[in-house]
Write a protein that holds these residues in place. Sequence first.
Motif, PDB file in Angstrom:
ATOM      1  N   GLU A 127       1.633  10.133   5.658  1.00  0.00           N
ATOM      2  CA  GLU A 127       2.386   9.080   4.973  1.00  0.00           C
ATOM      3  C   GLU A 127       2.973   8.044   5.930  1.00  0.00           C
ATOM      4  OE1 GLU A 127       2.603   8.804   1.621  1.00  0.00           O
ATOM      5  OE2 GLU A 127       1.256  10.533   1.542  1.00  0.00           O
ATOM      6  N   GLU A 128       3.033   8.378   7.234  1.00  0.00           N
ATOM      7  CA  GLU A 128       3.660   7.486   8.207  1.00  0.00           C
ATOM      8  C   GLU A 128       2.849   7.439   9.497  1.00  0.00           C
ATOM      9  OE1 GLU A 128       8.379   7.803   7.332  1.00  0.00           O
ATOM     10  OE2 GLU A 128       7.470   9.530   8.323  1.00  0.00           O
TER      11      GLU A 128
ATOM     12  N   PRO B 125       5.766   3.253   7.353  1.00  0.00           N
ATOM     13  CA  PRO B 125       4.951   3.805   6.271  1.00  0.00           C
ATOM     14  C   PRO B 125       3.495   3.374   6.424  1.00  0.00           C
ATOM     15  CG  PRO B 125       6.848   2.573   5.408  1.00  0.00           C
ATOM     16  CD  PRO B 125       6.780   2.324   6.883  1.00  0.00           C
TER      17      PRO B 125
ATOM     18  N   GLU C 187       1.490   2.122   4.364  1.00  0.00           N
ATOM     19  CA  GLU C 187       1.212   0.819   3.758  1.00  0.00           C
ATOM     20  C   GLU C 187       1.539  -0.313   4.735  1.00  0.00           C
ATOM     21  OE1 GLU C 187       3.358   3.057   2.291  1.00  0.00           O
ATOM     22  OE2 GLU C 187       1.965   3.900   0.838  1.00  0.00           O
TER      23      GLU C 187
END
Length: 100
Positions: free
Chosen positions: A63-64, A80, A82
């Motif tokens: 996720e990171e 993150p 994203e």
Amino acid sequence: MTDIPEPERAVVLIPKAARDAFAAAIDVRVVATVKDAGGLNWYYAAGTHDADRLEFALMPGGEEIMLRMSNDRSTTVVCPIEQWHDLVGKMIPPDAPRNT
């Protein structure tokens, strides 16, 4: 109840040469790895082992991402996944030829 301290804000300055080498490596998908003492794999642009370079590692769970410069491994930025995709997208111009 125990107060949790706010995380300290960190800044990783990425020199243009390191950024350009990293962007090229991402574009052609050519990276090398180095494993740290904790067993985490850090990736960097192949051929830049002896230069100051940007290194990144995928955190367990996926996720990171952690980012750091090889010449200052005590300063690490966690972002993150994203945000990582946004960063990589900005490093490689959209009109650049892609290796697919």
